[in-house]
Every structure is written in structure tokens, then in C-alpha cells.
Design an enzyme around this catalytic site. Structure first.
Site, short mmCIF file in Angstrom:
data_model
loop_
_atom_site.label_atom_id
_atom_site.label_comp_id
_atom_site.label_asym_id
_atom_site.label_seq_id
_atom_site.Cartn_x
_atom_site.Cartn_y
_atom_site.Cartn_z
N LYS B 107 -42.89 63.28 -50.88
CA LYS B 107 -41.49 63.72 -50.82
C LYS B 107 -41.36 65.23 -51.00
O LYS B 107 -40.51 65.87 -50.38
CB LYS B 107 -40.65 62.99 -51.86
N GLU B 131 -41.67 56.33 -45.14
CA GLU B 131 -40.80 55.38 -45.87
C GLU B 131 -41.07 55.42 -47.37
O GLU B 131 -40.14 55.27 -48.17
CB GLU B 131 -41.02 53.96 -45.32
N GLY B 136 -39.49 54.31 -53.17
CA GLY B 136 -40.59 53.34 -53.19
C GLY B 136 -40.48 52.24 -52.15
O GLY B 136 -40.47 52.50 -50.95
N LYS B 207 -35.96 63.75 -52.83
CA LYS B 207 -35.61 62.54 -52.08
C LYS B 207 -34.22 62.67 -51.46
O LYS B 207 -34.00 62.28 -50.31
CB LYS B 207 -35.69 61.32 -53.01
N GLY B 304 -44.56 52.45 -58.28
CA GLY B 304 -45.55 51.44 -58.60
C GLY B 304 -46.43 51.12 -57.41
O GLY B 304 -46.06 51.36 -56.27
#
Lengths: 429, 429
Positions: B107, B131, B136, B207, B304
Site C-alpha cells: 500500500k 487487492e 486485507g 489505503k 493476517g
């Protein structure tokens, strides 16, 4: 394909007119985003004379959708006629055979004939896209076929009929019984011409069958969906469920089990503080659980001119961008016929009983539940409501649907019930 | 391109290993869904000897990411090295020049150099997909570039840094001050090596800049994002906001106004019962408002191994399916440089004051607010907390940021404040 993308639209109801309006309003934007102009060539609807909220004078009128579907100057046939057979199906097949791609919002048709249509389209090298068929403006088809393509899907759930959710949340907020709110919804124009499509869970069941197919790589099989509508949901149950921290939703759940594919659409309890529990009014929500991504929640308007037309446009844009995909995310010939399975995944259940006000009544109930192997998580007994019956709520620990069925069948035989017991599944969400 | 899709992966941290595991576990599924096997050819990471939770023996090891990016047997370069410059950028450029498509989760790099990289990729006929760079596992890039392509986007909002949301919700649930929870988060490994990236709002700002570009068809411009972190959010404010029916979130908001593009990432109040208000812990949420679709809410894990790798896979799958799109949804040469605008859209504000306990103090505050043209919606005065100061909360009617700035600057001059006033914007969501 020409340097334009030329659409033929059959069906000029709410959604069709919504599509026309977006194409007129956002011609520049669409051309920037796809690299080519998107234009409408031909249109068709039942009644040419009907007053419609859009200027249609630039488009060729056809009385017969078939003429739109097969016109030489149409690249994409947009089927918004509706119906699970007849002209909708015939015209889509004709369009495919004439070398057109197809965009449709027709959930009933796909739920009943999706496998056949996908097979035909793929034999002919054409695409059928249907983002608008499930949950209106929520991009759930794309999310499942594309965004979650690296996941094995574990479970799909959703509230996918806005009318039912409107009725259930309105019953609670206004304290009105089902019949009164049903009548309200009818007067507001929220109900289909045949309202059992909505309140009987059939429309939502169509959508679930489509999602199952994509989620599990199986042939769409609407007839295997266990469906129960919201007609038997009472204001009493809505209130009692709220007391225990739950909301009642018409919830679709599909999951693959070792015994086969479970698909059910039925009124369920969900925790009041969960995203599904908090869903009010006509809004839809789809929850997808993947082995890598975990839980994804998608929420938005499930119906209406703008949202549904937005979804139709997303499909048109993909075709304009030359994105070509198998109809259900993988080739139709590859899709397996899933073994249908009745719900067997254990869950907690809510049971509401109206007990006769006499000694030992509760003990008899407890005995039946014990015999069924059902253990009780919480029980609440309310004050004597009318001097003769006592409402009792039971929330069970996790148990099987079979055990619940046994208990519900056996309980009336105890002779202590004032009325038939009510049971609702509590879905873990 | 070969009949396989051959990946070269640089960076084998959490996300990289997650990608490897999915490709190993779901080889069949991926091949079914894309029509071709997806294989890994070459890998690279800083430390070859590090113990990693995956069998990497089948892949060629390269010490230099450049060797992966330019290898003849690599079709797609998967950049998971990170960093807003240096080897991440160099290797992506090299990959594009060598005819590779690129998938990245970076990002920072896209927020700072997205326009340059997109221009290069499109000159060379290559794609860059990302994506995983925003929120996430939530498919927000795809939703915006594809699903909402028929919409003019009105506003994008989101909680896009899970660590900040964890800290804020944990402060409330545990009643702990910021410093204590920050320390907890550090020990749990939730913080970046440089924690100001998280708590300073920079990561979330990256983002937001990316989403803005897609939403409004503008060149990504991170430097125009007004950023404020969560460092000054006190447990007092969290409690007082809760009292008034709000939650405090690190919220990103981007919207196009007649004066230009507003982009801000800052702690805001949102209604406690809104989807954003109900977001707990590390979960992310993005809200997109389109002129046709209305409001779409997407929710899921923002970080994660599994969720982020799932998003990387969705990009890889799209390339395997030969889906080729401009990097930001429309050609980079077409993207306009937006006029940056400071926030001017009016909103209600929350103001917390610690007043000296003397007569006339409240009147002086009211006078300043009145002079600033701010009218009061609700005011709450708390009991004397320590005998010398009185906490007072004000929720204003809608007013401009300029009026609030004037009031906040003027209030200390009244001489009745025990400490500096705190103000937070209440975002309508």
C-alpha cells in the site's frame, strides 16, 4: 464485436428503466472505465404505451423480446423480463445461439435452469452474467467467483429478501402482528404479485441455490433447498427472542457436510448484536466463510431501481472489458451434482411452550427434552398471562434437528401444553 | 504465457507464506477455477535460513528479488517485500519491463508511486493488481473498480487499520488508558516495526489514498490526505462519547466536493449502533456510497496470513483467467490530478471541556460558541470530578471545521478552562 458495446434490453420495469437511466447519465464514465461506448440499440416490453420515467425515443422498439435477443445490431442481450420459464428462457437461449452474451437478473430462471443455460452458453462460447439476481446491489456473485477464488468456502449465509426482513423488523419496532404488517407491505408495493414468493421464502431460496452452486462448485439445485417462510413467525416469538438476546431473520444457510450439501432458507434466531441481527428493514446481507479469508460480510440494498441496475451495469461493464468467465465460476460440465442433505449440523434451538398452569407441567416437559437427549442452556418462565397458561421459553444447548423434531412431536402427548410448541433454530453466525 | 501460470514470489513473511500454502493446498481448486495450473517457480526473501512454516524445497531460491522479477520462467511477479521505495519499486519496474504482470500488497508503494507505476505498466501492456493492499481479505478494490463501475461514487469511508481499531475498542472494553493498550498491542505483535505507521494513521492513510483514486478517477495523492493518528484519543473521550451514543474510530473519509477532493484519516465519532460503530477489534470495514447503488458495506479481516493471502490469490486468479484491467480501473493517462481540499463539509462535533468550577464559566463557553456561529445540539455537565474542574460535553449541530477551529482557538482565552479543549468530528455514516 463492434467498437461499441450494443445492448438490447427486454423488460422495462423498475430495473430495466434503472439500467437505461444509468447508461444515459453515465455515458462518459462508462466509456472511460471500459474503453468503449456502451449504447442501447433495441428495447422491448409488454406495453409500449405505458408511461415510463425515461426518454426511450432513441431506441428501436420491438414488441417481441426474441427480436431483441437475436438482432444483428445487439452484442449483449439484457433479459429483465423475469419468470422461471417461457419467454425469458427462450429468448436467452435464442440470444446465445445468435452469438450474444447475456446479462440477466432472473434468479428464478437460474435457480431452476441455471445448469442447462450455463452448459449451453459455454458450448457456444458465450457468457451469462447475473450479479443482479442475488442481493441486488451487493456484489456477492463477483465476490464469490473472483475475490474468494483462492478459498474453499465453508458456509454461505444471508438475509436475501428485503421484504421479509422489512416485515420482521417492522413487527418488532411497531409491535404489530404478522398479518397487519403483511398488509402494510402489500400497500407499500413491497410484495411480489404472488406474495408467497417473498414471505414463503421461495425468492430467497432461489438466491441461496445460486450462491451454493458457486460456493461449492455444484450444479444449482433449487429443489434441494429446505424452505420455510415467515408466515408462522409471531410477534410473541419476536418479543421473546429479543428478551433472550436474539433477532428472528429469514436466513439462508448453505454448507457442505460429509453427508452432502445442506441448503435451507428458514426463520432463525441470530444474536441481536451480530451483523445479521442488526440488519434492519429492506437491507440485505450475505456472509461468506472461506478457509483462508475467514468471514466476509457484505451489506447493501437488496432491491430497488438504483441498486439492482447498478449490479446489471457491473455485468455489462465486465463484458465491455472482455472479461469472460464460466457462468458459475468454473465450467458447467465440471460442476458436480451435489448429494442433497437434510439439515443435520447441530445447533442450539429456541422452544416456546404455552404450559397449562398445573403442578408438574414443567417436569413433564423437562422429561421429554431429557429423553430426546436435549440439554437446556437457559429456561425462562413468564408470569401467568391469562390465568390458565404460562409461557415458557427454552434455549437448548447444541442438539440435532432430529432430536428437536422428536421433542416437538412428543411434547403434545404430555397433556400439559395449551397450544402447539414453537421451535426455531439458533444459527451461529 | 505458458499453459501454466508461473509465479515468482519475493518476500516470505506472513503473507508470502500464506500465499504459498494456499497454492499448495488448493492446487486442484485453483486449476478448476482458472482453467490452468498455478505453480510457483522462484522465491526470494531476506533470510534463506529462517524457519518457515511451509515446504519451499520445490522452488528455486534467489537471494535477489530482481532475479525473481525478471526470470524467464516467471509469468507473474508477486511482490511482498514491502517498503515505499527501494527494492520493492525497483523489482516491480524490472518485472514490468521484462513482460511480467505484477501482484502486490504494498500500500505504501502504491500510495506514493501508484501513478508512476500504473503509467509504466500500461505503456508496457502489463497489469498490476493489489487487492491485498487495502483492507486485507475484504474485496474492496474489486468492488470499486468492477462492481460499482456503473456508479458515480459519492463518498468512501473506512476503518482500515485493525491495530488502531483493536486499541480503541480494547481501551473501552478494558477501561485502560491509551499507553497501556499500546504496550499490550506491541507485546502481541500487532504493531509495525515503526508503530507510527499504525497509530499515526499513515498506513490507513495510504489505503485511503488508493481508494480515492479508484473512486474518483484521480491520481493517487497520499500527500493530500489530512492525517491524524489515535495518540490523543483518551479513555475519557471514549467513555464520554459512549455516554452520548457514539464510538470513536480511526475513520478514513474521501469525498469529491466542488472545492476539490477531501481526504482525511482521523479519529471520529460515529453512532454506536451504526455498522462502523459496531466494529470491534482488528476487523476492517469499508463503506462505499454510489449514486445508484446507495450504501454498500464490506466487512472482514483486514490483516493476517489467511485473509491477506486470500486477496493476493484473487489477483493471481484474475491474471490466470486473462482478465486485464487498467491498474486504477481506468487508464492511468486518463486520471486527473485532483485539487486537494481541506475538510469543509459541515458536520456535528463533539467538544470536551474541563471547566474551572466557578460561576459564569459555562456562559463564557456558550458565548464563544455563539460567536463562532456554532449552535449546540446537546450539552452534558458532569459532577465535580475533583472539586476544581467540571467536565462538560458539547455535541454541536452541523457546523464547519473553520468554525470549530475558531472556537477551539478562542476558548482558552476565556480563562475558564482547566485544560485544553478536545474536539472530534462526528461523521455521518
Amino acid at each position: 464485436m463492434s467498437s461499441h458495446l450494443r445492448l438490447g434490453i427486454a423488460g422495462l420495469g423498475t430495473v430495466g428503466i434503472g439500467v437505461v437511466k444509468i447508461i444515459q447519465r453515465h455515458a462518459d464514465l462508462l466509456s472511460k472505465r471500459t474503453g468503449k461506448p456502451i449504447t442501447i440499440t433495441a428495447i422491448s416490453a409488454r406495453d409500449r404505451m405505458k408511461n415510463r420515467d425515461a426518454d426511450l425515443s432513441a431506441y428501436r422498439w420491438e414488441d417481441d423480446p426474441m427480436a431483441v435477443a437475436t438482432a444483428n445490431d445487439v452484442d449483449v442481450y439484457v433479459e429483465l423480463v423475469g419468470g422461471d420459464n417461457g419467454i425469458a428462457k427462450d429468448s436467452i437461449e435464442a440470444a446465445l445461439r445468435a452469438g450474444k452474451d447475456v446479462v440477466t437478473a432472473n434468479k428464478a430462471l437460474l435457480a431452476l435452469h441455471g445448469q442447462e443455460l450455463a452448459t449451453l452458453a459455454e458450448e457456444l462460447g458465450r457468457v451469462i452474467r447475473f450479479e443482479a439476481a442475488v442481493a441486488g446491489g451487493i456484489p456477492v456473485i463477483k465476490a464469490m467467483t473472483e475475490s474468494l477464488a483462492g478459498n474453499e468456502v465453508k458456509r454461505v449465509m444471508g438475509v436475501m429478501n428485503g421484504t421479509c426482513n422489512y416485515i420482521l423488523t417492522r413487527m418488532e419496532s411497531a409491535g404489530l402482528p404478522y398479518d397487519a404488517v403483511f398488509e402494510e407491505a402489500r400497500q407499500l408495493g413491497y410484495l411480489e404479485a404472488d406474495p408467497t414468493l417473498d414471505v414463503g421464502g421461495i425468492d430467497a431460496g432461489h438466491k441461496l441455490a445460486i450462491l451454493s452452486s458457486i460456493a461449492f462448485g455444484t450444479q444449482v439445485n433449487f429443489n434441494a433447498v429446505e424452505i420455510e417462510g415467515i408466515e408462522r413467525v409471531s410477534i410473541d416469538d419476536i418479543r421473546r427472542a429479543a428478551d433472550m438476546g436474539y433477532k428472528i431473520k429469514l436466513l439462508g444457510v448453505a454448507q457442505m457436510t460429509p453427508r452432502g450439501l445442506e441448503q435451507r432458507m428458514s426463520p432463525c434466531l441470530v444474536p441481536a448484536d451480530s451483523p445479521l441481527g442488526q440488519l434492519m428493514g429492506g437491507t440485505n446481507m450475505v456472509v461468506v466463510e472461506g478457509d483462508s479469508v475467514g468471514q466476509i460480510v457484505l451489506r447493501g440494498a437488496g432491491a430497488g431501481e438504483g441498486p439492482t441496475a447498478s449490479a446489471v451495469l457491473s455485468d455489462i461493464v465486465e463484458i465491455a472489458r472482455d472479461v469472460r468467465m464460466p457462468v458459475f465460476g468454473q465450467p458447467a460440465v465440471q460442476l458436480k451434482a451435489a448429494q442433497p442433505a437434510r439439515t443435520a449440523v447441530p445447533a442450539a434451538y429456541y422452544i416456546r411452550l404455552e404450559l397449562q398452569d398445573k403442578p408438574g407441567a414443567l417436569a413433564k416437559v423437562a422429561t421429554v427434552l431429557g429423553d430426546a437427549g436435549i440439554s437446556i442452556d437457559r429456561m425462562r418462565q413468564y408470569g401467568h398471562s391469562d390465568g390458565s397458561s404460562v409461557p415458557v421459553l427454552v434455549v437448548t444447548h447444541k442438539t440435532t434437528p432430529d432430536a428437536i423434531d422428536y421433542a416437538i412431536e412428543t411434547l403434545p402427548g404430555t397433556g400439559v401444553l395449551q397450544s402447539d410448541p414453537v421451535e426455531l433454530r439458533i444459527e451461529e453466525v
